[in-house]
Design a protein around this motif. Structure first.
Motif, mmCIF file in Angstrom:
data_model
loop_
_atom_site.group_PDB
_atom_site.id
_atom_site.type_symbol
_atom_site.label_atom_id
_atom_site.label_comp_id
_atom_site.label_asym_id
_atom_site.label_seq_id
_atom_site.Cartn_x
_atom_site.Cartn_y
_atom_site.Cartn_z
ATOM 1 N N TYR A 133 42.976 53.827 44.760
ATOM 2 C CA TYR A 133 41.896 54.598 44.145
ATOM 3 C C TYR A 133 42.092 54.691 42.631
ATOM 4 C CZ TYR A 133 39.482 56.718 48.193
ATOM 5 O OH TYR A 133 38.717 56.944 49.300
ATOM 6 N N ASP A 134 43.352 54.828 42.205
ATOM 7 C CA ASP A 134 43.655 55.102 40.793
ATOM 8 C C ASP A 134 43.686 53.855 39.912
ATOM 9 O OD1 ASP A 134 43.834 57.774 41.326
ATOM 10 O OD2 ASP A 134 46.022 57.778 41.564
ATOM 11 N N LEU A 135 43.529 52.673 40.505
ATOM 12 C CA LEU A 135 43.552 51.450 39.695
ATOM 13 C C LEU A 135 42.503 51.515 38.591
ATOM 14 C CD1 LEU A 135 43.986 48.591 42.323
ATOM 15 C CD2 LEU A 135 45.651 49.370 40.650
ATOM 16 N N GLY A 136 42.936 51.187 37.378
ATOM 17 C CA GLY A 136 42.020 51.246 36.240
ATOM 18 C C GLY A 136 41.974 52.608 35.581
ATOM 19 N N VAL A 188 44.186 42.599 45.057
ATOM 20 C CA VAL A 188 43.011 43.404 44.733
ATOM 21 C C VAL A 188 42.076 42.561 43.872
ATOM 22 C CG1 VAL A 188 42.171 45.530 43.676
ATOM 23 C CG2 VAL A 188 44.394 45.502 44.838
ATOM 24 N N TYR A 189 40.864 42.309 44.363
ATOM 25 C CA TYR A 189 39.910 41.444 43.665
ATOM 26 C C TYR A 189 38.788 42.225 42.992
ATOM 27 C CZ TYR A 189 42.161 37.438 45.814
ATOM 28 O OH TYR A 189 43.081 36.484 46.191
ATOM 29 N N GLU A 190 39.062 43.483 42.687
ATOM 30 C CA GLU A 190 38.019 44.323 42.099
ATOM 31 C C GLU A 190 38.676 45.517 41.430
ATOM 32 O OE1 GLU A 190 33.846 45.992 43.968
ATOM 33 O OE2 GLU A 190 35.690 46.509 45.008
ATOM 34 N N ARG A 191 38.141 45.928 40.279
ATOM 35 C CA ARG A 191 38.575 47.180 39.663
ATOM 36 C C ARG A 191 37.448 48.183 39.847
ATOM 37 N NH1 ARG A 191 40.866 46.056 34.375
ATOM 38 N NH2 ARG A 191 42.865 45.963 35.470
ATOM 39 N N ARG A 192 37.754 49.242 40.580
ATOM 40 C CA ARG A 192 36.719 50.209 40.968
ATOM 41 C C ARG A 192 37.324 51.609 40.974
ATOM 42 N NH1 ARG A 192 34.255 50.923 46.823
ATOM 43 N NH2 ARG A 192 32.156 51.635 46.378
ATOM 44 N N PRO A 193 37.573 52.192 39.795
ATOM 45 C CA PRO A 193 38.256 53.485 39.720
ATOM 46 C C PRO A 193 37.587 54.553 40.582
ATOM 47 C CG PRO A 193 38.025 52.523 37.536
ATOM 48 C CD PRO A 193 37.213 51.673 38.474
ATOM 49 N N SER A 194 38.432 55.368 41.226
ATOM 50 C CA SER A 194 38.000 56.475 42.078
ATOM 51 C C SER A 194 37.357 56.029 43.391
ATOM 52 C CB SER A 194 37.034 57.403 41.322
ATOM 53 O OG SER A 194 37.649 57.912 40.158
ATOM 54 N N SER A 195 37.487 54.755 43.723
ATOM 55 C CA SER A 195 37.004 54.234 45.004
ATOM 56 C C SER A 195 37.960 53.141 45.470
ATOM 57 C CB SER A 195 35.596 53.648 44.872
ATOM 58 O OG SER A 195 34.678 54.622 44.450
ATOM 59 N N LEU A 196 37.937 52.854 46.754
ATOM 60 C CA LEU A 196 38.786 51.784 47.269
ATOM 61 C C LEU A 196 38.233 50.430 46.845
ATOM 62 C CD1 LEU A 196 39.649 52.960 50.894
ATOM 63 C CD2 LEU A 196 41.217 52.748 48.966
ATOM 64 N N PRO A 197 39.033 49.616 46.174
ATOM 65 C CA PRO A 197 38.562 48.294 45.749
ATOM 66 C C PRO A 197 38.683 47.285 46.884
ATOM 67 C CG PRO A 197 40.805 48.626 45.011
ATOM 68 C CD PRO A 197 40.412 49.892 45.715
ATOM 69 N N ILE A 198 38.027 46.142 46.719
ATOM 70 C CA ILE A 198 38.128 45.057 47.690
ATOM 71 C C ILE A 198 39.517 44.445 47.595
ATOM 72 C CG2 ILE A 198 37.282 42.737 48.252
ATOM 73 C CD1 ILE A 198 34.504 43.702 47.296
ATOM 74 N N THR A 199 40.220 44.480 48.708
ATOM 75 C CA THR A 199 41.607 44.031 48.774
ATOM 76 C C THR A 199 41.746 43.071 49.942
ATOM 77 O OG1 THR A 199 42.281 46.192 47.914
ATOM 78 C CG2 THR A 199 43.995 44.820 48.877
ATOM 79 N N TRP A 200 42.450 41.957 49.729
ATOM 80 C CA TRP A 200 42.493 40.908 50.749
ATOM 81 C C TRP A 200 43.899 40.338 50.884
ATOM 82 C CZ3 TRP A 200 38.382 39.469 53.796
ATOM 83 C CH2 TRP A 200 38.559 38.338 54.596
ATOM 84 N N GLY A 201 44.357 40.205 52.121
ATOM 85 C CA GLY A 201 45.639 39.584 52.399
ATOM 86 C C GLY A 201 45.475 38.173 52.930
#
Length: 295
Positions: A133-136, A188-201
């Motif tokens: 959530y805190d990314l960015g 993590v393929y997206e920066r989306r502060p205060s929300s869950l970003p698109i993350t892929w394994g």
């Protein structure tokens, strides 16, 4: 006319009632079987069953990047719905525990293809969820993280989110991981502060293409792109239930920019070196544990 016999009359009435009840129950049973089997055939027609697993099962994994999710076998059907089960356990730093199956949840799609209530997601406030959530954001500045790492034993294994100062292209991410001799459990393929970003394994989509490290250890960008190509416009309503959208998914997959990655096995000592790299904006710690098997 024969004489009226009450006993014979009662027996005849009982036989008539039993025969009528039996016939009605047989008809109702036949209708119920026809409705159940017919509904199952309609709901599982073509590749609808497999597609539900591909779209909803994989979207549930993207919806819960802080969990290890295992999708069960498909499917249980009723006249009005089709469902499957998933097991989800919070991601932890490797080394101090034996992984367990976690909680089991049911994902249900109604007769018209709409998904019902979903567990976890934005309500799953694990430390890793909060770190994503805190990314960015402005929390976890480098100088603060250095102090945290300095007071932890160097040999601890960690669960950490490594955030880049600027997003890396696919080749740059591969070079970075090779240089640091590490693997990305998820990217993590997206920066989306205060929300869950698109993350892929690498194996988020179980039936996707696996490139065996050619894109970087643990990176599955081609797998991600293959899954996004599977999606259609009519999936939009269900994707929004997973806090996703076609536009966001297509942009993230098309750009292929890595904003961060999740590492489940980096030691504190390795993170101390990593945070000094100018390409790293910060590191967000989500868990730490002793490796009980390390001498």
């Amino acid at each position: 006319m024969p004489d009226f016999d009450p006993k014979l009359t009662r027996k005849a009435v009982r036989r008539g009632l039993v025969r009528t009840t039996t016939n009605v129950l047989a008809v109702l049973l036949a209708l119920a079987l026809a409705a159940t089997l017919g509904s199952a055939l309609v709901q599982e027609r073509g590749d609808r069953e497999q597609r539900m697993m591909d779209v909803l099962g994989t979207a549930f994994k993207v919806y819960n990047p802080a969990y290890t999710v295992t999708v069960g076998d498909c499917c249980e059907t009723t006249p009005v719905s089709m469902s499957f089960q998933v097991a989800a356990a919070p991601l932890r730093a490797v080394g101090g525990f034996w992984p367990v199956g976690g909680e089991t949840y049911t994902i249900t799609q109604d007769f018209f293809g709409r998904v019902g209530h979903l567990p976890l997601g934005s309500t799953a406030n694990t430390r890793l969820s909060i770190a994503l959530y805190d990314l960015g954001g402005t929390l976890a500045r480098k100088e603060q993280v250095r102090k945290v790492l300095a007071r932890l034993p160097a040999g601890l294994n960690t669960l950490a989110v490594v955030e880049f100062a600027a997003p890396l292209q696919q080749a740059e991410l591969k070079g970075f991981l090779e240089e640091k001799k590490t693997c990305a459990d998820k990217v993590v393929y997206e920066r989306r502060p205060s929300s869950l970003p698109i993350t892929w394994g690498e194996i988020t989509w179980d039936r996707g293409e696996f490139v065996e490290g050619k894109e970087g250890c643990g990176v599955g960008l081609s797998n991600f792109r293959s899954w996004v190509r599977l999606l259609r416009e009519h999936d939009e309503a269900n994707l929004r239930r997973f806090d996703l959208s076609l536009n966001r998914l297509r942009k993230a997959a098309g750009d292929g920019l890595a904003y961060a990655y999740v590492d489940q096995l980096a030691s504190v000592e390795e993170l101390r070196r990593l945070i000094e790299d100018p390409r790293v904006r910060t590191i967000r710690l989500a868990d730490a544990t002793f490796d009980l098997d390390r001498p």
